[in-house]
Design a protein around this motif. Sequence first.
Motif, PDB file in Angstrom:
ATOM      1  N   MET A  90      52.962 -32.939 -32.153  1.00  0.00           N
ATOM      2  CA  MET A  90      51.740 -32.206 -31.814  1.00  0.00           C
ATOM      3  C   MET A  90      51.901 -30.712 -32.085  1.00  0.00           C
ATOM      4  O   MET A  90      51.000 -30.066 -32.626  1.00  0.00           O
ATOM      5  CB  MET A  90      51.377 -32.432 -30.348  1.00  0.00           C
ATOM      6  CG  MET A  90      50.731 -33.765 -30.044  1.00  0.00           C
ATOM      7  SD  MET A  90      50.040 -33.822 -28.360  1.00  0.00           S
ATOM      8  CE  MET A  90      51.530 -34.049 -27.392  1.00  0.00           C
ATOM      9  N   CYS A  91      53.046 -30.165 -31.702  1.00  0.00           N
ATOM     10  CA  CYS A  91      53.284 -28.727 -31.885  1.00  0.00           C
ATOM     11  C   CYS A  91      53.377 -28.361 -33.361  1.00  0.00           C
ATOM     12  O   CYS A  91      52.945 -27.283 -33.766  1.00  0.00           O
ATOM     13  CB  CYS A  91      54.558 -28.316 -31.150  1.00  0.00           C
ATOM     14  SG  CYS A  91      54.425 -28.390 -29.354  1.00  0.00           S
ATOM     15  N   ILE A  92      53.949 -29.248 -34.169  1.00  0.00           N
ATOM     16  CA  ILE A  92      54.034 -28.987 -35.607  1.00  0.00           C
ATOM     17  C   ILE A  92      52.637 -29.005 -36.222  1.00  0.00           C
ATOM     18  O   ILE A  92      52.299 -28.180 -37.082  1.00  0.00           O
ATOM     19  CB  ILE A  92      54.947 -30.025 -36.284  1.00  0.00           C
ATOM     20  CG1 ILE A  92      56.399 -29.820 -35.833  1.00  0.00           C
ATOM     21  CG2 ILE A  92      54.843 -29.941 -37.802  1.00  0.00           C
ATOM     22  CD1 ILE A  92      57.344 -30.891 -36.306  1.00  0.00           C
ATOM     23  N   LEU A  93      51.816 -29.938 -35.774  1.00  0.00           N
ATOM     24  CA  LEU A  93      50.464 -30.048 -36.305  1.00  0.00           C
ATOM     25  C   LEU A  93      49.589 -28.886 -35.847  1.00  0.00           C
ATOM     26  O   LEU A  93      48.746 -28.380 -36.598  1.00  0.00           O
ATOM     27  CB  LEU A  93      49.840 -31.377 -35.852  1.00  0.00           C
ATOM     28  CG  LEU A  93      48.460 -31.720 -36.418  1.00  0.00           C
ATOM     29  CD1 LEU A  93      48.528 -31.879 -37.932  1.00  0.00           C
ATOM     30  CD2 LEU A  93      47.928 -32.994 -35.772  1.00  0.00           C
ATOM     31  N   ASP A  94      49.772 -28.447 -34.591  1.00  0.00           N
ATOM     32  CA  ASP A  94      48.968 -27.368 -34.028  1.00  0.00           C
ATOM     33  C   ASP A  94      49.823 -26.631 -33.009  1.00  0.00           C
ATOM     34  O   ASP A  94      50.155 -27.180 -31.955  1.00  0.00           O
ATOM     35  CB  ASP A  94      47.715 -27.940 -33.357  1.00  0.00           C
ATOM     36  CG  ASP A  94      46.894 -26.864 -32.655  1.00  0.00           C
ATOM     37  OD1 ASP A  94      46.842 -25.738 -33.179  1.00  0.00           O
ATOM     38  OD2 ASP A  94      46.323 -27.153 -31.586  1.00  0.00           O
ATOM     39  N   ASP A  95      50.192 -25.391 -33.334  1.00  0.00           N
ATOM     40  CA  ASP A  95      51.115 -24.646 -32.473  1.00  0.00           C
ATOM     41  C   ASP A  95      50.394 -23.835 -31.395  1.00  0.00           C
ATOM     42  O   ASP A  95      51.003 -22.977 -30.757  1.00  0.00           O
ATOM     43  CB  ASP A  95      51.992 -23.715 -33.316  1.00  0.00           C
ATOM     44  CG  ASP A  95      51.171 -22.728 -34.136  1.00  0.00           C
ATOM     45  OD1 ASP A  95      49.927 -22.823 -34.107  1.00  0.00           O
ATOM     46  OD2 ASP A  95      51.764 -21.870 -34.803  1.00  0.00           O
ATOM     47  N   HIS A  96      49.122 -24.109 -31.166  1.00  0.00           N
ATOM     48  CA  HIS A  96      48.370 -23.420 -30.122  1.00  0.00           C
ATOM     49  C   HIS A  96      48.328 -24.275 -28.854  1.00  0.00           C
ATOM     50  O   HIS A  96      48.486 -25.490 -28.889  1.00  0.00           O
ATOM     51  CB  HIS A  96      46.937 -23.118 -30.586  1.00  0.00           C
ATOM     52  CG  HIS A  96      46.874 -22.188 -31.761  1.00  0.00           C
ATOM     53  ND1 HIS A  96      46.899 -22.631 -33.066  1.00  0.00           N
ATOM     54  CD2 HIS A  96      46.798 -20.840 -31.831  1.00  0.00           C
ATOM     55  CE1 HIS A  96      46.830 -21.597 -33.889  1.00  0.00           C
ATOM     56  NE2 HIS A  96      46.776 -20.501 -33.168  1.00  0.00           N
ATOM     57  N   GLN A 131      49.076 -26.965 -22.631  1.00  0.00           N
ATOM     58  CA  GLN A 131      48.221 -28.151 -22.517  1.00  0.00           C
ATOM     59  C   GLN A 131      48.926 -29.373 -23.093  1.00  0.00           C
ATOM     60  O   GLN A 131      48.820 -30.480 -22.550  1.00  0.00           O
ATOM     61  CB  GLN A 131      46.901 -27.922 -23.248  1.00  0.00           C
ATOM     62  CG  GLN A 131      45.906 -29.061 -23.076  1.00  0.00           C
ATOM     63  CD  GLN A 131      44.728 -28.928 -24.011  1.00  0.00           C
ATOM     64  OE1 GLN A 131      44.837 -29.146 -25.220  1.00  0.00           O
ATOM     65  NE2 GLN A 131      43.577 -28.581 -23.460  1.00  0.00           N
ATOM     66  N   LYS A 132      49.667 -29.216 -24.163  1.00  0.00           N
ATOM     67  CA  LYS A 132      50.394 -30.334 -24.767  1.00  0.00           C
ATOM     68  C   LYS A 132      51.496 -30.840 -23.841  1.00  0.00           C
ATOM     69  O   LYS A 132      51.803 -32.036 -23.825  1.00  0.00           O
ATOM     70  CB  LYS A 132      50.969 -29.904 -26.122  1.00  0.00           C
ATOM     71  CG  LYS A 132      49.908 -29.604 -27.175  1.00  0.00           C
ATOM     72  CD  LYS A 132      50.539 -29.126 -28.464  1.00  0.00           C
ATOM     73  CE  LYS A 132      49.490 -28.904 -29.544  1.00  0.00           C
ATOM     74  NZ  LYS A 132      48.481 -27.916 -29.188  1.00  0.00           N
ATOM     75  N   ILE A 133      52.117 -29.924 -23.092  1.00  0.00           N
ATOM     76  CA  ILE A 133      53.111 -30.349 -22.101  1.00  0.00           C
ATOM     77  C   ILE A 133      52.445 -31.230 -21.048  1.00  0.00           C
ATOM     78  O   ILE A 133      52.977 -32.294 -20.671  1.00  0.00           O
ATOM     79  CB  ILE A 133      53.775 -29.123 -21.440  1.00  0.00           C
ATOM     80  CG1 ILE A 133      54.587 -28.340 -22.480  1.00  0.00           C
ATOM     81  CG2 ILE A 133      54.659 -29.546 -20.271  1.00  0.00           C
ATOM     82  CD1 ILE A 133      55.153 -27.029 -21.952  1.00  0.00           C
ATOM     83  N   PHE A 134      51.284 -30.808 -20.580  1.00  0.00           N
ATOM     84  CA  PHE A 134      50.563 -31.607 -19.583  1.00  0.00           C
ATOM     85  C   PHE A 134      50.197 -32.976 -20.152  1.00  0.00           C
ATOM     86  O   PHE A 134      50.356 -34.004 -19.472  1.00  0.00           O
ATOM     87  CB  PHE A 134      49.301 -30.868 -19.139  1.00  0.00           C
ATOM     88  CG  PHE A 134      48.356 -31.719 -18.353  1.00  0.00           C
ATOM     89  CD1 PHE A 134      48.626 -32.030 -17.029  1.00  0.00           C
ATOM     90  CD2 PHE A 134      47.201 -32.227 -18.938  1.00  0.00           C
ATOM     91  CE1 PHE A 134      47.763 -32.835 -16.299  1.00  0.00           C
ATOM     92  CE2 PHE A 134      46.340 -33.027 -18.215  1.00  0.00           C
ATOM     93  CZ  PHE A 134      46.614 -33.329 -16.893  1.00  0.00           C
ATOM     94  N   LEU A 135      49.694 -33.019 -21.383  1.00  0.00           N
ATOM     95  CA  LEU A 135      49.314 -34.290 -21.995  1.00  0.00           C
ATOM     96  C   LEU A 135      50.511 -35.226 -22.128  1.00  0.00           C
ATOM     97  O   LEU A 135      50.403 -36.433 -21.875  1.00  0.00           O
ATOM     98  CB  LEU A 135      48.690 -34.042 -23.369  1.00  0.00           C
ATOM     99  CG  LEU A 135      47.357 -33.291 -23.395  1.00  0.00           C
ATOM    100  CD1 LEU A 135      46.936 -33.010 -24.831  1.00  0.00           C
ATOM    101  CD2 LEU A 135      46.283 -34.085 -22.668  1.00  0.00           C
ATOM    102  N   SER A 136      51.644 -34.677 -22.507  1.00  0.00           N
ATOM    103  CA  SER A 136      52.846 -35.499 -22.668  1.00  0.00           C
ATOM    104  C   SER A 136      53.313 -36.059 -21.331  1.00  0.00           C
ATOM    105  O   SER A 136      53.668 -37.249 -21.229  1.00  0.00           O
ATOM    106  CB  SER A 136      53.957 -34.670 -23.313  1.00  0.00           C
ATOM    107  OG  SER A 136      53.554 -34.179 -24.579  1.00  0.00           O
ATOM    108  N   MET A 137      53.338 -35.228 -20.309  1.00  0.00           N
ATOM    109  CA  MET A 137      53.765 -35.689 -18.983  1.00  0.00           C
ATOM    110  C   MET A 137      52.797 -36.735 -18.425  1.00  0.00           C
ATOM    111  O   MET A 137      53.213 -37.740 -17.834  1.00  0.00           O
ATOM    112  CB  MET A 137      53.857 -34.498 -18.033  1.00  0.00           C
ATOM    113  CG  MET A 137      54.974 -33.529 -18.349  1.00  0.00           C
ATOM    114  SD  MET A 137      56.600 -34.188 -17.930  1.00  0.00           S
ATOM    115  CE  MET A 137      56.492 -34.177 -16.138  1.00  0.00           C
ATOM    116  N   LEU A 148      43.327 -31.967 -30.215  1.00  0.00           N
ATOM    117  CA  LEU A 148      43.882 -31.332 -31.406  1.00  0.00           C
ATOM    118  C   LEU A 148      42.770 -31.041 -32.408  1.00  0.00           C
ATOM    119  O   LEU A 148      41.677 -31.602 -32.306  1.00  0.00           O
ATOM    120  CB  LEU A 148      44.936 -32.245 -32.041  1.00  0.00           C
ATOM    121  CG  LEU A 148      46.177 -32.546 -31.190  1.00  0.00           C
ATOM    122  CD1 LEU A 148      47.101 -33.503 -31.925  1.00  0.00           C
ATOM    123  CD2 LEU A 148      46.923 -31.277 -30.837  1.00  0.00           C
ATOM    124  N   PRO A 149      43.013 -30.171 -33.388  1.00  0.00           N
ATOM    125  CA  PRO A 149      41.989 -29.882 -34.395  1.00  0.00           C
ATOM    126  C   PRO A 149      41.590 -31.132 -35.155  1.00  0.00           C
ATOM    127  O   PRO A 149      42.377 -32.075 -35.284  1.00  0.00           O
ATOM    128  CB  PRO A 149      42.689 -28.875 -35.329  1.00  0.00           C
ATOM    129  CG  PRO A 149      43.799 -28.308 -34.522  1.00  0.00           C
ATOM    130  CD  PRO A 149      44.248 -29.392 -33.594  1.00  0.00           C
TER     131      PRO A 149
END
Length: 473
Positions: free
Chosen positions: A90-96, A100-106, A46-47
């Motif tokens: 995560m999506c609220i903090l950075d919507d880009h 990749q965020k789906i992969f990290l969560s899984m 994340l940023p």
Amino acid sequence: MSMENLSVIAAAINWEWYWEVVGTTASALKIGIAGLFFYRYIKPFLPENRSTVYVGAVYTAVMIFFKFCPYEFHAETCFAVSIAAGFLAMCILDDHNTKQKIFLSMTWFLLEWMTWGFTLIPWGYLYKALILAPGMMERRVMQFVFFVLVQCGYLALNYIFFSVFIKIMHKAFQNKQEIMSGKELVLMLAPSISMFTGYRWLHFASDVYEKDTGVYLEDIHPKYVLLQALYMAISYASILTAVVSYQQIKDSQRREKQDAVLTRQMEDMKKYIREVEHLYVDIRSMKHDMGNHVMILENLYAGQREHQQETGEYLAQLKYRVQKVAEELCTGNPVTDVILREKQKEAKEKGIAFECQFHYPQNTDIGSFDIGIVLSNACNNAIEAAVKCHQPYICISSYYKRNIFILDIKNSADGWKIPNPETGIPPTEKTGGEHGFGLINIRNVARKYCGDIDIRQDGKEFGLYVMFQLQRR
């Protein structure tokens, strides 16, 4: 106090209550450790922002809610909702880069399950050796002390395994700022989906055995825990393999795009150099001839009084134009002369103040082709950034420090550009397959001459320093 009195006091104590307090505290601390490492796990992706800590806090809060909620929920439901809450944070903090965020969560589900499984093995042996040892039921005080120590050991092991697994994952996942496509997400999730299927089968077998026999499967067959840990390790290795393959694919794509951009720039530059060299010769010849013409005109009209004022004005304008041409071509190299002149023209058309004190490094091994690549890319980036500012400007200069030649490009900037942690280069705001390689190409040219680049910024000004190590001819 006698031993008999101690025994009476120990017998009167409600040990179940103390055991429940210690067990509940340990569970809450375990959730806190998981939340801490969830934050550490997703932080590099994340940023750079202090608010990233709230992602871990959200995950922890949801898990704590399920732990102390008066209603009983299935463990998988608790994990699924908690991970979903972390994903939304995560999506609220950075919507880009949502994929990749789906992969990290899984993948986080696997990491937490693995940590639990590997911690369970030494903890189980300690529990049986200390808490369930023969005669320990009659020694309640010592049993309780051992229980506290075993719980502390569990938390310590939990912390260690989380640290190791996440550190390995971060090391394997090198380019954390790369945009993940849908096809790449499917490739990356294939091992996780396989792992989750095996996870369900393992728990199904354990639940069925417990319902049919009334005892836990691992109590009757201790090897079940080891086989479960082995399956976890294989699943983890599969995900690491997918991550490494993904990195190799991304590296290959990046090299191909970078080579394509550089090849195109090289071809343009070669053609540009040939044209510029011819043009430079013509300009110098013209300037020499113009000087002769001016001298002749001055001599012819020196004695004439009629139209003397008009002739003088014409001569003055002619001299000014010749001097202006001479001033524009002052870097010492025809390629850099024309590149900087064109960039200056482009900057002025966009309302950007352009100051140039660049001098080509003469009698060195630095080629005009390489300097041209650096100046062209650097000026393009500077113009792109400066045009967004209130008082835009670009300053280009060069100087020597012993055997180091330094090219200094500064431009006005509207805020910070957070560099990529892996490359140290700020991301581009451009889009498209061939964008984003300007600074990379500049750095590659600098390293060709045993140099490098240095980026400095304060939110209002962006500075690029390109350093070349000189070899005198």
